[in-house]
Scaffold this motif. Structure first.
Motif, PDB file in Angstrom:
ATOM      1  N   UNK A 275      37.905  51.475  35.349  1.00 27.11           N
ATOM      2  CA  UNK A 275      37.714  50.179  36.003  1.00 27.11           C
ATOM      3  C   UNK A 275      38.918  49.808  36.857  1.00 27.11           C
ATOM      4  N   UNK A 276      40.127  50.048  36.326  1.00 31.80           N
ATOM      5  CA  UNK A 276      41.327  49.744  37.111  1.00 31.80           C
ATOM      6  C   UNK A 276      41.352  50.579  38.393  1.00 31.80           C
ATOM      7  N   UNK A 277      40.895  51.855  38.293  1.00 28.16           N
ATOM      8  CA  UNK A 277      40.879  52.712  39.457  1.00 28.16           C
ATOM      9  C   UNK A 277      39.940  52.200  40.542  1.00 28.16           C
ATOM     10  N   UNK A 278      38.840  51.580  40.128  1.00 31.11           N
ATOM     11  CA  UNK A 278      37.857  51.066  41.091  1.00 31.11           C
ATOM     12  C   UNK A 278      38.243  49.701  41.638  1.00 31.11           C
ATOM     13  N   UNK A 279      38.749  48.846  40.749  1.00 30.26           N
ATOM     14  CA  UNK A 279      38.905  47.437  41.129  1.00 30.26           C
ATOM     15  C   UNK A 279      40.359  46.953  41.190  1.00 30.26           C
ATOM     16  N   UNK A 280      41.282  47.727  40.607  1.00 30.19           N
ATOM     17  CA  UNK A 280      42.688  47.347  40.676  1.00 30.19           C
ATOM     18  C   UNK A 280      43.104  46.358  39.590  1.00 30.19           C
ATOM     19  N   UNK A 281      44.406  46.242  39.440  1.00 36.07           N
ATOM     20  CA  UNK A 281      45.033  45.303  38.507  1.00 36.07           C
ATOM     21  C   UNK A 281      46.461  45.128  38.993  1.00 36.07           C
ATOM     22  N   UNK A 282      46.792  43.948  39.489  1.00 33.04           N
ATOM     23  CA  UNK A 282      48.082  43.732  40.142  1.00 33.04           C
ATOM     24  C   UNK A 282      49.103  43.140  39.177  1.00 33.04           C
ATOM     25  N   UNK A 283      50.278  43.738  39.142  1.00 31.63           N
ATOM     26  CA  UNK A 283      51.359  43.215  38.307  1.00 31.63           C
ATOM     27  C   UNK A 283      51.943  41.964  38.956  1.00 31.63           C
TER      28      UNK A 283
ATOM     29  N   UNK B 162      43.809  40.230  37.548  1.00 35.12           N
ATOM     30  CA  UNK B 162      42.763  41.231  37.413  1.00 35.12           C
ATOM     31  C   UNK B 162      41.753  41.143  38.562  1.00 35.12           C
ATOM     32  N   UNK B 163      40.788  42.054  38.546  1.00 37.03           N
ATOM     33  CA  UNK B 163      39.846  42.179  39.660  1.00 37.03           C
ATOM     34  C   UNK B 163      39.030  40.917  39.892  1.00 37.03           C
ATOM     35  N   UNK B 164      38.816  40.123  38.823  1.00 39.70           N
ATOM     36  CA  UNK B 164      38.038  38.881  38.978  1.00 39.70           C
ATOM     37  C   UNK B 164      38.887  37.731  39.516  1.00 39.70           C
TER      38      UNK B 164
ATOM     39  N   UNK C 219      45.962  37.535  33.390  1.00 44.33           N
ATOM     40  CA  UNK C 219      45.864  38.121  32.055  1.00 44.33           C
ATOM     41  C   UNK C 219      47.287  38.376  31.572  1.00 44.33           C
ATOM     42  N   UNK C 220      47.541  38.174  30.290  1.00 47.37           N
ATOM     43  CA  UNK C 220      48.849  38.510  29.735  1.00 47.37           C
ATOM     44  C   UNK C 220      48.698  39.626  28.715  1.00 47.37           C
ATOM     45  N   UNK C 221      49.684  40.500  28.681  1.00 46.70           N
ATOM     46  CA  UNK C 221      49.731  41.595  27.712  1.00 46.70           C
ATOM     47  C   UNK C 221      51.106  41.568  27.058  1.00 46.70           C
ATOM     48  N   UNK C 222      51.129  41.442  25.729  1.00 48.47           N
ATOM     49  CA  UNK C 222      52.383  41.435  24.972  1.00 48.47           C
ATOM     50  C   UNK C 222      52.387  42.625  24.027  1.00 48.47           C
ATOM     51  N   UNK C 223      53.543  43.253  23.866  1.00 44.04           N
ATOM     52  CA  UNK C 223      53.646  44.493  23.105  1.00 44.04           C
ATOM     53  C   UNK C 223      54.620  44.327  21.944  1.00 44.04           C
ATOM     54  N   UNK C 224      54.135  44.601  20.747  1.00 38.85           N
ATOM     55  CA  UNK C 224      54.997  44.594  19.558  1.00 38.85           C
ATOM     56  C   UNK C 224      55.500  46.017  19.359  1.00 38.85           C
ATOM     57  N   UNK C 225      56.804  46.203  19.393  1.00 34.87           N
ATOM     58  CA  UNK C 225      57.395  47.536  19.387  1.00 34.87           C
ATOM     59  C   UNK C 225      58.143  47.778  18.084  1.00 34.87           C
TER      60      UNK C 225
ATOM     61  N   UNK D  65      45.629  38.413  26.281  1.00 31.39           N
ATOM     62  CA  UNK D  65      44.937  37.125  26.417  1.00 31.39           C
ATOM     63  C   UNK D  65      44.222  37.108  27.763  1.00 31.39           C
ATOM     64  N   UNK D  66      42.872  36.941  27.696  1.00 37.67           N
ATOM     65  CA  UNK D  66      42.038  36.908  28.897  1.00 37.67           C
ATOM     66  C   UNK D  66      41.287  35.584  29.045  1.00 37.67           C
ATOM     67  N   UNK D  67      41.214  34.812  27.969  1.00 33.43           N
ATOM     68  CA  UNK D  67      40.502  33.535  28.023  1.00 33.43           C
ATOM     69  C   UNK D  67      41.140  32.645  29.097  1.00 33.43           C
ATOM     70  N   UNK D  68      40.410  32.312  30.152  1.00 36.49           N
ATOM     71  CA  UNK D  68      41.022  31.534  31.244  1.00 36.49           C
ATOM     72  C   UNK D  68      41.506  30.161  30.808  1.00 36.49           C
ATOM     73  N   UNK D  69      40.889  29.593  29.773  1.00 35.16           N
ATOM     74  CA  UNK D  69      41.337  28.290  29.288  1.00 35.16           C
ATOM     75  C   UNK D  69      42.758  28.343  28.745  1.00 35.16           C
TER      76      UNK D  69
END
Length: 286
Positions: free
Chosen positions: A229-237, A253-255, A259-265, A276-280
């Motif tokens: 999906x990212x290859x077709x529609x993209x995802x910008x940092x 994102x494409x829409x 979107x936020x992505x957090x990483x526990x290392x 988190x993708x919920x727009x609210x």
């Protein structure tokens, strides 16, 4: 109220607002709800007999905490009927200071009763003695000590066991973004722990995995599909940063939504991914 008295009341309140929002956010997990609670506390402050208040910060902290306790009763019900995994609203740090309450710890706090949560946060995080905690939540100090002790036992798993150096954390976040968006599954696999988990909060408003994914195979399978999906529609940092104390990034994102992505290392590998993708929950980031 005279103009001078109102001005003095605002002058006393405004320096305390950021700290009060921090208390409310850690209680509620919602930026918007925290700001609403603090605004209600401000209204009550303006109407109070301020001449009788010896310590404005203590008065306002008590007001905010009690408003949060009331709010948590209805919030608990809302989360019971929430669609898919629930995550707190993401807060992206704007400074170089480490967050005192990380996202895994906030999730652990969700398992506590409102009073346990308040006692733990006020004592263990904000450093109040149990006399003040008791005055704030309406319990005697001994009861507050027990509440905080029970809470502490429940949330130990939410405490970071390995503190990742900030620069290294951001490097791993950038590498994860690059590998996941480009479809380089070999590189992605080297970044993930064998028992990695993925939590995606779409709230029923945007597509997201309906359950927490557990294990390297399941997480890799999802990212293979996402890479197409990212290859077709993209995802910008949009930016790298620390999200609720964890290294991560914000993307568009494409829409057109954020979107936020957090990483526990842990031990140099990504042990958990929180998306988190919920727009609210992302309105405040715009």
């Amino acid at each position: 109220m005279t103009a001078g008295a109102a001005s003095d009341a605002v002058a006393d309140f405004d320096p305390l607002r950021p700290r009060l929002v921090r208390v409310a956010y850690r209680m509620l997990g919602s930026v918007a709800d925290a700001e609403d609670v603090v605004q209600e506390a401000f209204i009550r402050w303006m109407a109070a007999d301020r001449a009788a208040v010896r310590e404005p910060e203590a008065f306002l902290r008590r007001t905010v905490t009690r408003l949060c306790l009331d709010q948590l009763k209805s919030a608990r019900h809302r989360r019971e009927v929430y669609v898919g995994p629930w995550l707190p609203e993401p807060v992206v740090e704007e400074d170089e200071e480490a967050e005192d309450v990380t996202l895994p710890l906030m999730l652990a706090l969700e398992r506590l009763s409102p009073l346990e949560r308040a006692a733990f946060l006020l004592h263990d995080v904000f450093g109040l003695d149990f006399e003040e905690v008791g005055a704030t939540i309406g319990r005697d100090p001994a009861a507050c000590r027990q509440l905080a002790s029970r809470a502490r036992a429940h949330v130990q798993a939410g405490r970071p066991r390995f503190q990742v150096e900030r620069k290294r954390g951001l490097e791993l976040a950038e590498a994860f973004f690059a590998a996941s968006r480009s479809g380089d599954m070999s590189a992605l696999g080297t970044l993930l722990a064998a028992d990695v988990s993925m939590h995606a909060d779409g709230g029923g408003k945007r597509s997201a995995a309906p359950e927490v994914l557990l294990g390297l195979d399941h997480v890799m399978k999802l990212h293979r599909a996402l890479a197409v999906l990212y290859g077709k529609h993209g995802s910008a940092l949009v930016r790298l940063g620390f999200i609720n104390g964890l290294p991560g990034f914000v993307t568009r994102e494409a829409d057109g939504e954020l979107q936020t992505t957090a990483l526990d290392i842990e031990d140099g590998r990504i042990a958990a991914i929180y998306v988190v993708r919920n727009p609210d929950k992302l309105k405040h980031l715009h």
